[in-house]
Design a protein around this motif. Structure first.
Motif, PDB file in Angstrom:
ATOM      1  N   SER A  86       0.825  -1.208   0.000  1.00 26.49           N
ATOM      2  CA  SER A  86       0.000   0.000   0.000  1.00 26.49           C
ATOM      3  C   SER A  86       0.860   1.259   0.000  1.00 26.49           C
ATOM      4  N   ARG A  87       1.900   1.260   0.834  1.00 26.42           N
ATOM      5  CA  ARG A  87       2.772   2.419   0.931  1.00 26.42           C
ATOM      6  C   ARG A  87       3.572   2.601  -0.370  1.00 26.42           C
ATOM      7  N   LEU A 140       2.590   1.740  -3.392  1.00 25.95           N
ATOM      8  CA  LEU A 140       1.678   2.271  -4.397  1.00 25.95           C
ATOM      9  C   LEU A 140       1.458   3.773  -4.190  1.00 25.95           C
ATOM     10  N   ALA A 141       1.294   4.178  -2.941  1.00 26.17           N
ATOM     11  CA  ALA A 141       1.105   5.589  -2.649  1.00 26.17           C
ATOM     12  C   ALA A 141       2.342   6.412  -3.038  1.00 26.17           C
ATOM     13  N   ARG A 144       4.479   5.641  -5.428  1.00 25.58           N
ATOM     14  CA  ARG A 144       4.536   5.734  -6.892  1.00 25.58           C
ATOM     15  C   ARG A 144       3.547   6.768  -7.418  1.00 25.58           C
ATOM     16  N   GLU A 145       2.367   6.776  -6.845  1.00 22.15           N
ATOM     17  CA  GLU A 145       1.347   7.704  -7.324  1.00 22.15           C
ATOM     18  C   GLU A 145       1.674   9.142  -6.965  1.00 22.15           C
ATOM     19  N   GLY A 146       2.436   9.302  -5.879  1.00 21.19           N
ATOM     20  CA  GLY A 146       2.814  10.658  -5.468  1.00 21.19           C
ATOM     21  C   GLY A 146       4.069  11.168  -6.128  1.00 21.19           C
TER      22      GLY A 146
END
Length: 369
Positions: free
Chosen positions: A360-361, A363-364, A366-368
């Protein structure tokens, strides 16, 4: 029995940590372990088709070694592409992902989760974390095994991972000293040569190792590389200037120093095993990895015995090495749980929760980006 009273065969045998083929403990290796001519074993995917087999072979190693000289039972379980154990063992991301997240508490929990499950299977040594800095995009062997291209982040994350492993009762190993991150040659294939001066080494390569030494990491592993500004004459594994003067004298490392596998071409193509084994111990290594060939293990052992017979100073160096090694093994011995308890430990809720948080972290992050 005091180390000085041990037969030389046993004293020198405690230095050799070997590997072998097959999913069962070979009788030859079991006998060598039982007689004290091995200090432990390293297991690979070839030995570990499933977790039941891993538990069975680790238990056999413990039984063969006996309680007086508990063995190292080691594995390369870093995460990412360097992982020897299959599902349901936790499939940890590459260390680069953990470094990108940058949460040392999460990294510590990941190390503990891996350590608890390794301990249940019977391992007491994980050859992780990587302390190399990912400073060369053309590096064929390190890459995403490193936490970061930033030395400070590598240091913080690697120390946290080591602390997690050791809090679970598994010895950690920082590798590959004095730094394999800026090479374009794989030391399994040939001998990398590093030309950085000491100022560059102090700025990039050495800070993670210095931090790990200060934190009291249990073990480290050498790199089969030549660092010309420290010792242009031999690979670091065989260099007293690297293993003793730099690592122990300058960085203050107090734990067990492993050689990388002496069968790797960077060393094996240039030196017979008899030469590399003796030279590595003289340099300051405390345990020698000979990861496949039992004949080479025997030849290394015989060379150590002969050197100790003729040179009291070498025997004293062997005693020093074995003192460190046995202290570590007795502090964190292999303790496989009863087989019927494995299912409740391996792939358990705590480990799954850590992996889910990492995913989860990541993915966050990468998206940020």
């Amino acid at each position: 029995m005091a180390l000085s009273d041990l037969p030389l065969s046993v004293l020198c045998g405690q230095i050799i940590v070997g590997g072998f083929s097959g999913i069962d403990l070979p009788p030859r290796f079991a006998t060598a372990l039982r007689e004290g001519r091995r200090g432990g074993a390293i297991l690979f995917r070839r030995n570990l088709p499933d977790l039941a087999a891993a538990h069975r072979i680790a238990s056999a190693l413990v039984d063969a070694a006996g309680p007086e000289h508990p063995p190292f039972i080691a594995v390369d379980q870093e995460g990412g592409r360097v992982a020897r154990l299959h599902a349901p063992f936790p499939k940890l991301t590459p260390m680069r992902v953990l470094g990108t997240i940058g949460d040392t508490d999460l990294v510590r929990r990941a190390g503990r989760a891996v350590g608890e499950e390794l301990l249940a299977l019977g391992f007491n040594l994980d050859f992780a974390p990587v302390l190399d800095v990912d400073s060369n995009p053309d590096n064929p062997i390190i890459g995403d095994r490193a936490f970061s291209h930033e030395p400070a982040r590598v240091a913080a994350c690697a120390v946290a991972f080591a602390e997690g492993l050791e809090s679970a009762g598994v010895l950690s190993c920082g590798k590959h000293f004095p730094g394999h991150g800026d090479t374009s040659v794989d030391s399994h294939v040939d001998l990398p040569i590093i030309h950085h001066d000491r100022a560059r080494l102090d700025a990039v390569e050495l800070p993670p190792f210095r931090a790990a030494a200060a934190a009291g990491i249990a073990t480290m592993m050498t790199a089969h590389i030549v660092v010309t500004s420290i010792d242009p004459s031999v690979p670091a594994t065989m260099s007293r200037a690297v293993c003793t003067d730099l690592l122990r004298g300058d960085l203050g490392f107090r734990g067990v120093l492993f050689s990388d596998d002496l069968e790797m071409a960077a060393v094996a193509a240039r030196y017979p095993i008899e030469t590399s084994a003796v030279a590595s111990i003289e340099a300051g290594c405390d345990a020698l990895l000979v990861c496949s060939d039992e004949d080479l293990q025997d030849r290394a052992h015989e060379a150590l015995v002969r050197a100790a017979e003729r040179d009291p100073r070498f025997r004293a160096r062997v005693e020093e090495a074995v003192t460190r090694s046995l202290e570590a093994r007795r502090r964190m011995p292999p303790r496989p749980v009863p087989a019927e308890k494995l299912a409740s430990i391996i792939g358990g809720a705590e480990g799954r929760a850590v992996l889910e948080e990492i995913a989860s972290r990541a993915l966050a992050a990468r998206e940020g980006a």
